[in-house]
Motif scaffolding. Sequence first.
Motif, short mmCIF file in Angstrom:
data_model
loop_
_atom_site.label_atom_id
_atom_site.label_comp_id
_atom_site.label_asym_id
_atom_site.label_seq_id
_atom_site.Cartn_x
_atom_site.Cartn_y
_atom_site.Cartn_z
N LEU A 187 -7.94 8.74 -10.07
CA LEU A 187 -6.73 8.86 -10.42
C LEU A 187 -5.94 7.48 -10.45
O LEU A 187 -6.02 6.77 -9.54
CB LEU A 187 -5.91 9.88 -9.36
N LEU A 188 -5.53 7.10 -11.66
CA LEU A 188 -4.79 5.98 -11.84
C LEU A 188 -3.21 6.12 -12.11
O LEU A 188 -2.88 7.27 -12.52
CB LEU A 188 -5.52 5.30 -13.24
N ILE A 189 -2.49 5.33 -11.88
CA ILE A 189 -1.11 5.17 -11.92
C ILE A 189 -0.80 4.28 -13.27
O ILE A 189 -0.89 3.17 -13.34
CB ILE A 189 -0.41 4.71 -10.58
N GLY A 190 -0.02 5.00 -14.25
CA GLY A 190 0.14 4.01 -15.43
C GLY A 190 1.55 4.36 -15.83
O GLY A 190 2.36 5.11 -15.39
N TYR A 218 -6.90 5.88 -3.48
CA TYR A 218 -8.18 6.09 -2.59
C TYR A 218 -7.78 6.99 -1.38
O TYR A 218 -7.08 6.61 -0.64
CB TYR A 218 -8.35 4.79 -2.25
N GLU A 219 -8.35 8.26 -1.68
CA GLU A 219 -8.19 9.26 -0.65
C GLU A 219 -6.40 9.24 -0.62
O GLU A 219 -6.25 10.20 -1.49
CB GLU A 219 -8.72 8.81 1.00
N GLU A 220 -6.07 8.68 0.47
CA GLU A 220 -4.67 9.17 0.62
C GLU A 220 -3.66 8.06 -0.08
O GLU A 220 -2.26 8.33 -0.33
CB GLU A 220 -4.14 9.58 2.10
N TYR A 221 -3.95 6.89 -0.40
CA TYR A 221 -3.14 5.79 -0.65
C TYR A 221 -3.43 5.13 -1.79
O TYR A 221 -4.64 4.96 -2.43
CB TYR A 221 -3.13 4.69 0.36
N ILE A 278 0.99 -1.12 0.12
CA ILE A 278 0.01 0.05 -0.06
C ILE A 278 0.91 1.29 0.18
O ILE A 278 1.79 1.39 0.77
CB ILE A 278 -0.88 0.02 1.22
N ILE A 279 0.77 2.03 -0.93
CA ILE A 279 1.49 3.23 -1.18
C ILE A 279 0.72 4.42 -0.88
O ILE A 279 -0.26 4.79 -1.51
CB ILE A 279 2.04 3.27 -2.60
N TYR A 280 1.44 5.29 0.11
CA TYR A 280 1.04 6.62 0.15
C TYR A 280 1.69 7.71 -0.25
O TYR A 280 3.05 8.01 0.03
CB TYR A 280 1.03 7.03 1.76
N PRO A 281 1.40 8.20 -1.66
CA PRO A 281 2.50 9.22 -2.11
C PRO A 281 2.33 10.56 -1.34
O PRO A 281 1.46 10.85 -0.87
CB PRO A 281 1.49 9.44 -3.55
N ALA A 289 -3.50 16.37 -8.00
CA ALA A 289 -4.79 15.80 -8.45
C ALA A 289 -5.40 15.10 -7.49
O ALA A 289 -6.27 13.98 -7.72
CB ALA A 289 -4.55 15.17 -9.64
N SER A 290 -5.23 15.27 -6.11
CA SER A 290 -5.62 14.17 -5.12
C SER A 290 -7.21 14.43 -4.79
O SER A 290 -7.52 13.46 -4.39
CB SER A 290 -4.98 14.50 -3.82
#
Length: 249
Positions: free
Chosen positions: A117-120, A239-242, A45-48, A111-112
């Motif tokens: 928001l997707l990571i590609g 999802y929210e922060e992660y 689980i990643i928190y940017p 863009a939070s």
Amino acid sequence: MDYEIKLEWGARGTRAASQRGDIVIIVDVLSFSSTVVTAVQHQAIIYPYPPPLNEQAKAYAQTKNAEMVWGRAEALREGGHSLSPLSFGAGDRARNYVMCSLNGALCTSAASQIPTLLIGCLLNASAVAKSAQRFVQKLNRNITVIACGEKWSDAANQENNLRPGIEDYLAAGAIISQLQGSKSPEAEVCAGAYEYSKHKIERLIRESASARELRERGDDADVIYCCQLDKYAVVPMLYEEYCTEADNR
């Protein structure tokens, strides 16, 4: 004309997409996006977190019971995980990490507040395109693909410090080429650049400015890894922060 598929650059482009309420795909091949995709593939689980990586970032990690993901140089001193995607593996399942980076994490934080928001990257180009298309059907929103680019470290006052990166542009093109809908001129040209270059994409990226910087520091294995097309079907979503795997049900 309100195009359904757009391409933007960097944090400013991300803010524009956020203001439009678009579905956003963050593309930072070397290596925020590639590292997040790899980490989520291994069920981390990643928190940017936006830069800089400082005491505030460390305090934030403590509130999330998370470990810090260091820059490559810091990881050599501190131990633990780095921005290298190869630092993640099967042992990271269900572990929390805070990941701070100058480009991908910054754009993600810009863009939070958007709905999706997707990571590609190249590693999941086809999967993230399919996932975004499903969200279009559910939400009736347009899509903006963000090529994060790099930053000039020595930009003078009043100079734009964005340094476009072909690795992000070509990965964005790989994604855009699979999206259905009217494309802005910028998106159409980006997809065309990928179609023209796809047979030699690894060579082009390996010789790019961003990749040369990594290779000169001994991180050639990272570059080779990040150039792989469609290695994974996982699609990280914020999802929210992660970030964790997108739920496309």
